[in-house]
Design a protein around this motif. Structure first.
Motif, PDB file in Angstrom:
ATOM      1  N   ALA A 137       0.824  -1.205   0.000  1.00 45.76           N
ATOM      2  CA  ALA A 137       0.000   0.000   0.000  1.00 45.76           C
ATOM      3  C   ALA A 137       0.862   1.259   0.000  1.00 45.76           C
ATOM      4  N   LEU A 138       1.963   1.259   0.754  1.00 48.67           N
ATOM      5  CA  LEU A 138       2.856   2.405   0.775  1.00 48.67           C
ATOM      6  C   LEU A 138       3.466   2.652  -0.603  1.00 48.67           C
ATOM      7  N   ALA A 139       3.879   1.580  -1.268  1.00 53.02           N
ATOM      8  CA  ALA A 139       4.446   1.735  -2.614  1.00 53.02           C
ATOM      9  C   ALA A 139       3.433   2.361  -3.564  1.00 53.02           C
ATOM     10  N   LEU A 140       2.175   1.929  -3.466  1.00 50.89           N
ATOM     11  CA  LEU A 140       1.129   2.469  -4.338  1.00 50.89           C
ATOM     12  C   LEU A 140       0.839   3.935  -4.049  1.00 50.89           C
ATOM     13  N   ILE A 141       0.664   4.269  -2.780  1.00 52.56           N
ATOM     14  CA  ILE A 141       0.266   5.639  -2.456  1.00 52.56           C
ATOM     15  C   ILE A 141       1.395   6.621  -2.720  1.00 52.56           C
ATOM     16  N   LEU A 142       2.652   6.205  -2.560  1.00 56.79           N
ATOM     17  CA  LEU A 142       3.763   7.090  -2.871  1.00 56.79           C
ATOM     18  C   LEU A 142       3.849   7.346  -4.369  1.00 56.79           C
ATOM     19  N   ARG A 143       3.643   6.305  -5.150  1.00 57.84           N
ATOM     20  CA  ARG A 143       3.649   6.501  -6.600  1.00 57.84           C
ATOM     21  C   ARG A 143       2.504   7.414  -7.027  1.00 57.84           C
ATOM     22  N   TYR A 144       1.354   7.272  -6.383  1.00 55.70           N
ATOM     23  CA  TYR A 144       0.217   8.146  -6.670  1.00 55.70           C
ATOM     24  C   TYR A 144       0.564   9.594  -6.290  1.00 55.70           C
ATOM     25  N   ALA A 145       1.194   9.775  -5.136  1.00 53.67           N
ATOM     26  CA  ALA A 145       1.522  11.116  -4.665  1.00 53.67           C
ATOM     27  C   ALA A 145       2.526  11.815  -5.568  1.00 53.67           C
ATOM     28  N   PHE A 146       3.550  11.075  -6.002  1.00 53.68           N
ATOM     29  CA  PHE A 146       4.608  11.702  -6.785  1.00 53.68           C
ATOM     30  C   PHE A 146       4.304  11.748  -8.284  1.00 53.68           C
ATOM     31  N   HIS A 147       3.523  10.810  -8.781  1.00 54.50           N
ATOM     32  CA  HIS A 147       3.206  10.798 -10.208  1.00 54.50           C
ATOM     33  C   HIS A 147       1.878  11.470 -10.524  1.00 54.50           C
ATOM     34  N   GLU A 148       0.816  11.109  -9.804  1.00 58.88           N
ATOM     35  CA  GLU A 148      -0.504  11.644 -10.120  1.00 58.88           C
ATOM     36  C   GLU A 148      -0.704  13.050  -9.556  1.00 58.88           C
ATOM     37  N   LEU A 149      -0.281  13.258  -8.306  1.00 61.22           N
ATOM     38  CA  LEU A 149      -0.459  14.553  -7.661  1.00 61.22           C
ATOM     39  C   LEU A 149       0.742  15.476  -7.854  1.00 61.22           C
ATOM     40  N   ASN A 150       1.847  14.924  -8.373  1.00 57.41           N
ATOM     41  CA  ASN A 150       3.064  15.714  -8.629  1.00 57.41           C
ATOM     42  C   ASN A 150       3.580  16.435  -7.383  1.00 57.41           C
ATOM     43  N   LEU A 151       3.500  15.754  -6.243  1.00 56.35           N
ATOM     44  CA  LEU A 151       4.019  16.315  -5.003  1.00 56.35           C
ATOM     45  C   LEU A 151       5.525  16.100  -4.914  1.00 56.35           C
ATOM     46  N   ASN A 152       6.159  16.819  -4.011  1.00 57.35           N
ATOM     47  CA  ASN A 152       7.607  16.706  -3.835  1.00 57.35           C
ATOM     48  C   ASN A 152       7.997  16.156  -2.472  1.00 57.35           C
ATOM     49  N   ARG A 153       7.112  16.307  -1.473  1.00 54.92           N
ATOM     50  CA  ARG A 153       7.469  15.869  -0.120  1.00 54.92           C
ATOM     51  C   ARG A 153       6.253  15.263   0.572  1.00 54.92           C
ATOM     52  N   ILE A 154       6.439  14.071   1.142  1.00 48.98           N
ATOM     53  CA  ILE A 154       5.401  13.397   1.909  1.00 48.98           C
ATOM     54  C   ILE A 154       5.950  13.166   3.313  1.00 48.98           C
ATOM     55  N   ALA A 155       5.198  13.592   4.324  1.00 39.07           N
ATOM     56  CA  ALA A 155       5.663  13.499   5.706  1.00 39.07           C
ATOM     57  C   ALA A 155       4.658  12.719   6.547  1.00 39.07           C
ATOM     58  N   LEU A 156       5.122  12.238   7.676  1.00 37.15           N
ATOM     59  CA  LEU A 156       4.260  11.538   8.632  1.00 37.15           C
ATOM     60  C   LEU A 156       4.915  11.551   9.998  1.00 37.15           C
ATOM     61  N   ASP A 157       4.118  11.222  11.006  1.00 33.68           N
ATOM     62  CA  ASP A 157       4.619  11.049  12.372  1.00 33.68           C
ATOM     63  C   ASP A 157       4.317   9.630  12.831  1.00 33.68           C
ATOM     64  N   VAL A 158       5.232   9.045  13.583  1.00 29.17           N
ATOM     65  CA  VAL A 158       5.019   7.711  14.130  1.00 29.17           C
ATOM     66  C   VAL A 158       5.483   7.708  15.585  1.00 29.17           C
ATOM     67  N   ILE A 159       4.695   7.075  16.438  1.00 31.22           N
ATOM     68  CA  ILE A 159       5.038   7.026  17.857  1.00 31.22           C
ATOM     69  C   ILE A 159       6.203   6.063  18.066  1.00 31.22           C
ATOM     70  N   GLU A 160       7.078   6.417  18.950  1.00 31.57           N
ATOM     71  CA  GLU A 160       8.325   5.690  19.170  1.00 31.57           C
ATOM     72  C   GLU A 160       8.122   4.193  19.375  1.00 31.57           C
ATOM     73  N   TYR A 161       7.091   3.797  20.102  1.00 34.53           N
ATOM     74  CA  TYR A 161       6.918   2.374  20.393  1.00 34.53           C
ATOM     75  C   TYR A 161       6.372   1.577  19.218  1.00 34.53           C
ATOM     76  N   ASN A 162       5.915   2.235  18.169  1.00 27.48           N
ATOM     77  CA  ASN A 162       5.385   1.539  16.993  1.00 27.48           C
ATOM     78  C   ASN A 162       6.525   1.169  16.051  1.00 27.48           C
ATOM     79  N   GLU A 163       7.353   0.239  16.501  1.00 23.57           N
ATOM     80  CA  GLU A 163       8.573  -0.116  15.784  1.00 23.57           C
ATOM     81  C   GLU A 163       8.281  -0.751  14.431  1.00 23.57           C
TER      82      GLU A 163
END
Length: 381
Positions: free
Chosen positions: A111-137
């Motif tokens: 799913a990550l591979a798909l959504i990143l390709r959608y973000a960079f190819h379809e939406l033509n974005l340059n930066r995708i960010a997120l936050d993850v809690i430390e214990y969610n290894e």
């Protein structure tokens, strides 16, 4: 570039429009304590289907998709690009897979591979960010594998069960994603690493690797405007340095990679190698470096490719000769424990870790083509 892929379908999951009935399933997910504790930093509380939000988000600032299995069209969860700032070409990413039995099976990576390709190819974005809690290894490792990099930490930002945890900020740029996957990007990336690659065919001729990602515009890799972007300029005493690297495969077809503890290419996975000493031949250098770094005796098959890495802002310019080799003696082990190399490991060519050193990527791509007999499938997990 030829349109040879389905932007909505990966190897295990596909992206679909959210349906009203999905909200019932999402409401069920909110009753699972672990799922809710990993989703965000808010107060955990079960929700009704009406409280889970709109069944379809397409408002120009948010793009949400339902995740379904290819095998039986089963609803898994969601993935979303949201808080888009079109002027900055930046956005946030969120993903959730509801049932514990569906985690750790490659659905999230696909799913990550798909959504990143959608973000960079379809939406033509340059930066995708997120936050993850430390214990969610598990999530953090999945993001690193997808190419995200840790940018910083909000210290003690999350209080759970009497313990305070850091909130880790991560991001991936279009240039990072393009370098890792081989897919082109259609706009000029931010100033940063410029890597020019030449692959050698069986006749010794030079062939551009990733040629579909290049243009003849001033922002192309190697052009003057690209080299001096971001205010960095060449200094009189900054001369190119020569490096060597080796693609080493074992009997299972796995490649040996080393984690870089130090610059250049700090905190990346790389093929073993190093700097060519004065009055030393290239082939002598690569044989010596492999013995000193990972305790293997090798012979050279041939030259896979050359890679030129330019970082003006760090006054770095490396020309790397990257070889196909075979082992004739020794057992792989880290000879620089506590030094430049953090750890070493064998990885299948079709499942490489992230992030990869920029200079190593062309050699690994050339190896995939040569030893598998066909271009690497970027969607396979």
């Amino acid at each position: 570039m030829a349109r040879h892929y389905n932007a909505f379908q990966g190897s295990k999951v596909r992206l679909t429009a959210p349906c009203p009935e999905d909200r019932v399933q999402i409401a069920h997910f909110t009753e699972q304590y672990e799922y809710m504790r990993n989703m965000d930093t808010d107060i955990v509380t079960p929700q009704t289907s009406d409280e889970t939000g709109s069944s379809s988000v397409r408002n120009g600032q948010d793009f949400e998709f339902a995740l379904r299995t290819i095998e039986d069209n089963r609803f898994l969860g969601f993935v979303a690009i949201y808080r888009i700032e079109w002027n900055n070409r930046s956005a946030q990413l969120a993903i959730g897979i509801g049932e514990a039995r569906d985690r750790g099976k490659g659905y999230g990576s696909d799913a990550l591979a798909l959504i990143l390709r959608y973000a960079f190819h379809e939406l033509n974005l340059n930066r995708i960010a997120l936050d993850v809690i430390e214990y969610n290894e598990a999530a953090r490792k999945a993001y690193l594998k997808a190419g995200f990099r840790e940018e910083g930490r909000h210290r003690a930002a999350v209080l759970r069960d009497g313990t305070q945890y850091d909130l880790i900020s991560m991001s991936i740029l279009a240039a990072d994603w393009s370098a890792q996957t081989g897919y082109p990007i259609s706009f000029r990336p931010s100033a940063g690493v410029t890597v020019e690659v030449r692959e050698h065919d069986e006749h010794g001729e030079h062939v551009d690797l990733f040629s579909d990602a290049r243009t003849d515009s001033p922002s192309s890799p190697g052009s003057a405007s690209s080299i001096q972007s971001g205010g960095a300029t060449n200094t009189p005493d900054a001369s190119p340095r020569i490096g060597v690297g080796a693609v080493i495969l074992n009997e299972r077809g796995e490649v040996l990679l080393a984690w870089r503890n130090r610059a250049p290419e700090q905190h990346t996975w790389s093929i073993p190698g190093g700097k060519v000493d004065a009055y030393e031949t290239l082939e002598t250098a690569v044989i010596r470096e492999i013995k000193e770094e990972v305790n293997l005796d090798i012979v050279i098959n041939d030259l896979l490719c050359t890679a030129e890495t330019i970082r003006p802002e760090q006054q770095e310019h490396w020309i790397s000769m990257l070889y196909s080799t075979r082992v004739i003696g020794g057992e792989a082990r880290n000879m620089e424990e506590g030094g430049a190399v953090g750890e070493i490991g064998w990885f299948p060519l079709h499942e490489l870790p992230a992030p990869l050193a920029s200079f190593a990527i062309p050699a690994l791509e050339a190896a995939k083509k040569r030893y598998t007999g066909k271009p690497y499938n970027h969607d396979a997990q």
